[in-house]
Design an enzyme around this catalytic site. Structure first.
Site, PDB file in Angstrom:
ATOM      1  N   ASP A  43      31.769  75.313  56.263  1.00  0.00           N
ATOM      2  CA  ASP A  43      32.172  75.909  57.536  1.00  0.00           C
ATOM      3  C   ASP A  43      33.741  75.777  57.780  1.00  0.00           C
ATOM      4  OD1 ASP A  43      32.488  72.910  58.217  1.00  0.00           O
ATOM      5  OD2 ASP A  43      31.017  73.025  60.104  1.00  0.00           O
ATOM      6  N   SER A  44      34.487  74.973  56.688  1.00  0.00           N
ATOM      7  CA  SER A  44      35.972  75.125  56.420  1.00  0.00           C
ATOM      8  C   SER A  44      36.509  76.882  56.420  1.00  0.00           C
ATOM      9  CB  SER A  44      36.433  74.282  55.270  1.00  0.00           C
ATOM     10  OG  SER A  44      35.754  74.772  54.012  1.00  0.00           O
ATOM     11  N   ASP A  82      26.809  75.226  54.924  1.00  0.00           N
ATOM     12  CA  ASP A  82      26.838  74.553  56.087  1.00  0.00           C
ATOM     13  C   ASP A  82      26.016  75.297  57.257  1.00  0.00           C
ATOM     14  OD1 ASP A  82      28.052  72.063  55.433  1.00  0.00           O
ATOM     15  OD2 ASP A  82      30.193  72.928  56.001  1.00  0.00           O
ATOM     16  N   LYS A 112      23.524  72.298  54.716  1.00  0.00           N
ATOM     17  CA  LYS A 112      23.891  70.861  55.023  1.00  0.00           C
ATOM     18  C   LYS A 112      24.202  70.804  56.402  1.00  0.00           C
ATOM     19  CE  LYS A 112      28.603  69.985  53.938  1.00  0.00           C
ATOM     20  NZ  LYS A 112      29.065  69.636  55.320  1.00  0.00           N
ATOM     21  N   GLU A 114      25.741  67.960  59.706  1.00  0.00           N
ATOM     22  CA  GLU A 114      26.518  67.018  59.998  1.00  0.00           C
ATOM     23  C   GLU A 114      25.657  65.907  60.802  1.00  0.00           C
ATOM     24  OE1 GLU A 114      31.002  69.291  59.846  1.00  0.00           O
ATOM     25  OE2 GLU A 114      30.128  68.002  61.767  1.00  0.00           O
ATOM     26  N   GLU A 181      32.784  61.559  54.315  1.00  0.00           N
ATOM     27  CA  GLU A 181      34.237  62.319  54.324  1.00  0.00           C
ATOM     28  C   GLU A 181      35.223  61.119  55.218  1.00  0.00           C
ATOM     29  OE1 GLU A 181      36.553  66.205  56.017  1.00  0.00           O
ATOM     30  OE2 GLU A 181      34.390  66.222  56.188  1.00  0.00           O
TER      31      GLU A 181
END
Length: 257
Positions: A43-44, A82, A112, A114, A181
């Site tokens: 999602d960056s 993501d 993925k 979070e 991270e």
């Protein structure tokens, strides 16, 4: 092509996992040709490609659009996508629908998510139960930027214990790997030794089972370079010079007509 099961074998054999992010066909093709094991459509891309201030505005449709382009450029690497903010947190049913769309529409092999709190652990367990491979992500979680900021996580004993417990619970839930991270290197090493699934570090030291970087950071394309990200080349400078050279050639040819 590495599979989820093969990544587990990488850890057992002490083989480091090489991971990078991709956001389009051209970058994905380069990473795949270079031999990267795992490509993350992270999602960056909200900031790198779409110009948002953080990852929160990114939609499920947007990341699916980019993941489809990435998939067209990849023949060998494992592709993980993501799940964007609020495409999985509100309920298990929403998470299943979002993750299912990603796998069905993009051809990626995994998603993925979070977070390592009990609700997220339960969501991951359910996704895995129905056949959706899931990578976890703890430590600095960018989708929680308004709660955590971008500071290093795991600096107190309570936070260290919490992150270690979360990693154990994510493994029990069936996650095939966990991104760690921006946490202290010794904590990342402890987590990596405690669990049997691979850890992928980003700003978490060399004691993880693999490393991932945002490719735009690696290439020197971003204006705000994270403190833990090494730029291996300054493409901003190279591209700017190339454009200026091109511009000068065009102007020179026009002047000489």
């Amino acid at each position: 092509m590495p599979t989820v099961r093969q990544l587990l074998q990488y850890k057992a054999n002490g083989k480091q996992i090489v991971a990078l992010t991709a956001w389009d066909f051209a970058i994905a093709q380069i990473l795949d040709t270079a031999g990267v094991d795992l490509i993350l459509v992270g999602d960056s891309l909200a900031m790198v490609t779409l110009g948002y201030e953080n990852t929160l505005p990114l939609t499920l449709d947007e990341i699916i659009h980019h993941a489809k382009a990435v998939k067209r450029g990849v023949k060998n690497a494992l592709i993980v996508v993501d799940l964007p903010f609020l495409s999985y947190q509100t309920s298990t049913e929403v998470a299943i629908a979002s993750a299912g769309r990603i796998l069905k529409e993009t051809g990626a092999q995994a998603v993925k998510l979070e977070g390592g709190h009990p609700t997220m652990v339960a969501t991951i367990a359910r996704l895995v139960e129905i056949g959706i491979p899931v990578m976890g992500h703890i430590g600095l979680t960018p989708q929680s930027v308004h709660q955590l900021g971008y500071r290093q996580q795991g600096q107190t004993e309570i936070d260290r214990d919490r992150l270690l417990a979360s990693a154990v619970e994510l493994e029990r839930a069936g996650a095939f790997s966990i991104v760690l991270e921006h946490i202290p290197a010794d904590l990342a090493t402890s987590i990596s030794q405690k669990i049997s699934i691979p850890t992928i570090g980003i700003g978490a030291g060399t004691g993880c089972d693999g490393q991932v970087l945002v490719t735009a950071d690696l290439l020197g394309l971003t204006l705000r370079q994270p403190p833990f990200a090494k730029a291996y080349v300054n493409l901003q400078k190279i591209i700017t010079q190339a454009v200026q050279d091109y511009s000068n050639d065009v102007k020179s040819a026009t002047d000489n007509r």
